[in-house]
Design a protein around this motif. Structure first.
Motif, short mmCIF file in Angstrom:
data_model
loop_
_atom_site.label_atom_id
_atom_site.label_comp_id
_atom_site.label_asym_id
_atom_site.label_seq_id
_atom_site.Cartn_x
_atom_site.Cartn_y
_atom_site.Cartn_z
N ALA A 46 -6.97 -14.03 5.17
CA ALA A 46 -6.88 -15.09 6.18
C ALA A 46 -6.64 -16.44 5.53
CB ALA A 46 -8.17 -15.14 7.00
N THR A 47 -5.88 -17.27 6.22
CA THR A 47 -5.59 -18.60 5.69
C THR A 47 -6.74 -19.57 5.94
OG1 THR A 47 -4.45 -19.11 7.77
CG2 THR A 47 -3.10 -18.33 5.93
N ASN A 48 -7.53 -19.31 6.98
CA ASN A 48 -8.67 -20.16 7.30
C ASN A 48 -9.58 -19.42 8.29
OD1 ASN A 48 -7.79 -20.86 10.16
ND2 ASN A 48 -6.05 -21.67 8.98
N PRO A 49 -10.82 -19.90 8.50
CA PRO A 49 -11.74 -19.21 9.41
C PRO A 49 -11.20 -19.05 10.83
CG PRO A 49 -12.93 -20.77 8.04
CD PRO A 49 -11.48 -21.02 7.79
N GLN A 50 -10.49 -20.06 11.33
CA GLN A 50 -9.97 -19.98 12.69
C GLN A 50 -8.96 -18.84 12.83
OE1 GLN A 50 -11.07 -21.73 15.33
NE2 GLN A 50 -9.75 -20.43 16.60
N ALA A 51 -8.25 -18.54 11.76
CA ALA A 51 -7.28 -17.45 11.82
C ALA A 51 -7.96 -16.13 12.12
CB ALA A 51 -6.50 -17.37 10.50
N CYS A 52 -9.18 -15.93 11.59
CA CYS A 52 -9.93 -14.70 11.87
C CYS A 52 -10.30 -14.62 13.34
CB CYS A 52 -11.19 -14.64 11.00
SG CYS A 52 -10.86 -14.37 9.25
#
Length: 287
Positions: free
Chosen positions: A145-151
């Protein structure tokens, strides 16, 4: 605090001795009346036949509801859905749909020719076939994932594709899950998200697992296991740590706990007892 419902994850045996161990695991944990049990699927589909055999054996010899893991690694859509159809023919309607880990040394996930692009497409296809679909969730960012929001966005896409519930990757601090749960709610996710609990049976092995999936290990936990000089002490520490984690989650409104047993049921059994779950007697399948 209410008494939680539980579920347990097993993995398929590769040897005769491991088969006996799996059956021991089922016998130890079935009396806690799990909502369901699941059987994993090896990286790259390496345990495809073994998973099917384990699911079939548990489903036909006990009254447990069994969910089969299914991935889309190294398989065409037709091959993957054929496996799903074989589960339905065997009476299994619950599938844990995962993208899956690529085979070791492959350099990362690449969709197979004519295969599913990932877990969202797989979930949609299974839901369209009428399966009850559970998916994975990452309270700490997935390594890809590129960042937590992507998850969170990816999880929402899986629910939008027809998933019924999600099970998280394991974690060691309650706030890790609670913050994730709140962020999912803010994103409009209303379906159940089940926290995945991994009792620490082997400290060295758990450190490797955590590193591979991006799960943070609190310093206080690492220090405690560094001073656990016998297996008995380590087991007592593991039960205490996981019981406290579960208790904190239940006090925050969590209603279901999913245990990764690693086919070593004693710690999960002791944690369930510590949480006030009372074992029942029945195991055999009712005619």
């Amino acid at each position: 605090m209410t008494t939680p419902s539980v579920s347990f994850e097993f993995f398929p045996p590769k040897t005769l001795q491991a088969s006996f161990r799996l059956w021991d695991c089922v016998q130890v944990l079935a009396p806690f009346a799990p909502e369901f049990v699941s059987v994993t699927y090896g990286a790259g589909g390496t345990t495809r036949k073994l998973t099917h055999e384990a699911v079939d054996t548990i489903g036909t010899t006990t009254d447990l509801k069994v969910a089969a893991h299914l991935t889309c690694v190294d398989a065409t859509r037709e091959e993957t859905l054929s496996i799903a159809d074989s589960y339905k023919a065997a009476g299994v309607n619950h599938i844990v749909a995962l993208r899956g880990d690529p085979p070791k040394g492959s350099g990362g996930f690449t969709p197979a020719k004519d295969g599913f692009s990932g877990s969202v497409e797989l979930t949609r296809a299974l839901a369209d076939k009428g399966f009850d679909v559970t998916v994975g969730a990452y309270p700490e960012p997935h390594p890809d994932a590129t960042n937590p929001q992507a998850c969170i966005d990816h999880l929402k896409a899986k629910f939008d594709a027809g998933a019924t519930r999600a099970i998280t990757q394991f974690f060691f601090e309650p706030d890790t899950f609670l913050r994730f749960r709140d962020a999912c709610a803010d994103a409009g996710i209303t379906a159940p998200i089940l926290p995945g609990i991994l009792p620490i049976e082997n400290w060295k092995g758990i450190q490797k697992f955590a590193s591979n999936c991006g799960a943070a290990i609190p310093k206080v936990l690492a220090d405690a296991f560094a001073h656990a000089d016998t297996q008995e002490t380590a087991d007592l520490l593991a039960v205490a740590q996981a019981s406290e984690l579960c208790d904190d989650l239940l006090n925050e409104g969590v209603e279901h706990l999913h245990f990764y047993t690693l086919n070593k049921p004693e710690l999960s059994r002791d944690i369930c007892r510590a949480l006030g779950l009372t074992p029942q007697v029945r195991l055999e399948k009712v005619a």
